[in-house]
Scaffold this active site. Structure first.
Site, PDB file in Angstrom:
ATOM      1  N   CYS A 143      27.068  57.842-101.018  1.00  0.00           N
ATOM      2  CA  CYS A 143      25.609  57.590-101.284  1.00  0.00           C
ATOM      3  C   CYS A 143      24.714  58.319-100.230  1.00  0.00           C
ATOM      4  CB  CYS A 143      25.500  56.034-101.533  1.00  0.00           C
ATOM      5  SG  CYS A 143      25.452  55.281-100.115  1.00  0.00           S
TER       6      CYS A 143
ATOM      7  N   ASN B 180      25.100  55.270 -96.804  1.00  0.00           N
ATOM      8  CA  ASN B 180      26.533  54.597 -96.435  1.00  0.00           C
ATOM      9  C   ASN B 180      26.218  53.409 -96.092  1.00  0.00           C
ATOM     10  OD1 ASN B 180      29.503  55.172 -94.640  1.00  0.00           O
ATOM     11  ND2 ASN B 180      29.369  54.683 -96.905  1.00  0.00           N
TER      12      ASN B 180
ATOM     13  N   CYS C 127      24.796  50.712 -98.498  1.00  0.00           N
ATOM     14  CA  CYS C 127      24.560  49.993 -99.781  1.00  0.00           C
ATOM     15  C   CYS C 127      25.588  50.178-100.867  1.00  0.00           C
ATOM     16  CB  CYS C 127      23.317  50.134-100.307  1.00  0.00           C
ATOM     17  SG  CYS C 127      22.004  49.278 -99.277  1.00  0.00           S
ATOM     18  N   ARG C 128      25.473  51.241-101.650  1.00  0.00           N
ATOM     19  CA  ARG C 128      26.263  51.664-102.944  1.00  0.00           C
ATOM     20  C   ARG C 128      27.513  52.041-102.326  1.00  0.00           C
ATOM     21  NH1 ARG C 128      22.390  55.592-105.581  1.00  0.00           N
ATOM     22  NH2 ARG C 128      21.762  56.216-103.155  1.00  0.00           N
ATOM     23  N   SER C 129      27.824  53.186-101.632  1.00  0.00           N
ATOM     24  CA  SER C 129      29.071  53.697-101.444  1.00  0.00           C
ATOM     25  C   SER C 129      30.078  52.692-100.939  1.00  0.00           C
ATOM     26  CB  SER C 129      29.006  55.136-100.802  1.00  0.00           C
ATOM     27  OG  SER C 129      28.541  55.001 -99.653  1.00  0.00           O
TER      28      SER C 129
ATOM     29  N   ASP D 237      19.580  52.448-106.386  1.00  0.00           N
ATOM     30  CA  ASP D 237      20.075  51.959-104.892  1.00  0.00           C
ATOM     31  C   ASP D 237      19.310  50.718-104.613  1.00  0.00           C
ATOM     32  OD1 ASP D 237      20.133  51.817-102.078  1.00  0.00           O
ATOM     33  OD2 ASP D 237      19.532  53.951-101.774  1.00  0.00           O
TER      34      ASP D 237
END
Length: 152
Positions: free
Chosen positions: A8, A11, A13-15, A123
């Site tokens: 993401c 690095n 939140c999402r990934s 996000d």
């Protein structure tokens, strides 16, 4: 050994959420010796930081650990070290392709292309909706793990 890298922007939140969910699924299926999971960001905004507090809180709700996770930036060696470079949205996909000179590489793809959603993972840094991100991460990780298991 199959190696998966979730990508993401920052690095945090999402990934890392996808990394933690995938690690949990891999462990529960007894595949830790066959599948390695990591995450990275296309930016250098948060290098060395732990996952965002919202990501950590959401994962803790489901008993999923983020222990030892720290943000890192995508490296040129990631293209050869990983079998799957899984981007959380189209912007991250385009940035990854540019950064790694990975045009046309089948191993670089958008996360939700494995599901029926065919859209980006929003996000939560901006939306604040960590539940939606978690739900999409679970769905995407289950689809990816099914794909990997068929290849093992």
């Amino acid at each position: 050994m199959k190696r998966v890298l979730f990508i993401c922007l920052g690095n945090i939140c999402r990934s890392p959420m996808a990394e933690a969910v995938m690690r949990d699924l891999v462990e529960k299926r007894g595949l830790t010796s066959q599948i390695k999971v990591d995450s990275a960001g296309t930016s250098n905004y948060h290098i060395g930081e732990p996952p965002h507090r919202g990501t950590k809180a959401k994962l803790q709700e489901y008993g999923i650990s983020t222990s030892g996770m720290k943000a890192r930036q995508l490296r040129s060696t990631d293209l050869t070290e990983f079998d799957y470079l899984v981007c959380m949205d189209d912007s991250n996909l385009q940035n990854t392709i540019e950064m790694l000179r990975a045009e046309g590489h089948a191993k670089v793809f958008r996360f939700l292309d494995l599901t029926h959603h065919k859209k980006d993972v929003p996000d939560p840094w901006y939306s604040g909706d960590f539940q939606e991100t978690y739900d999409l991460c679970v769905e995407g990780c289950e689809a990816l793990l099914t794909k990997i298991e068929a290849e093992l």
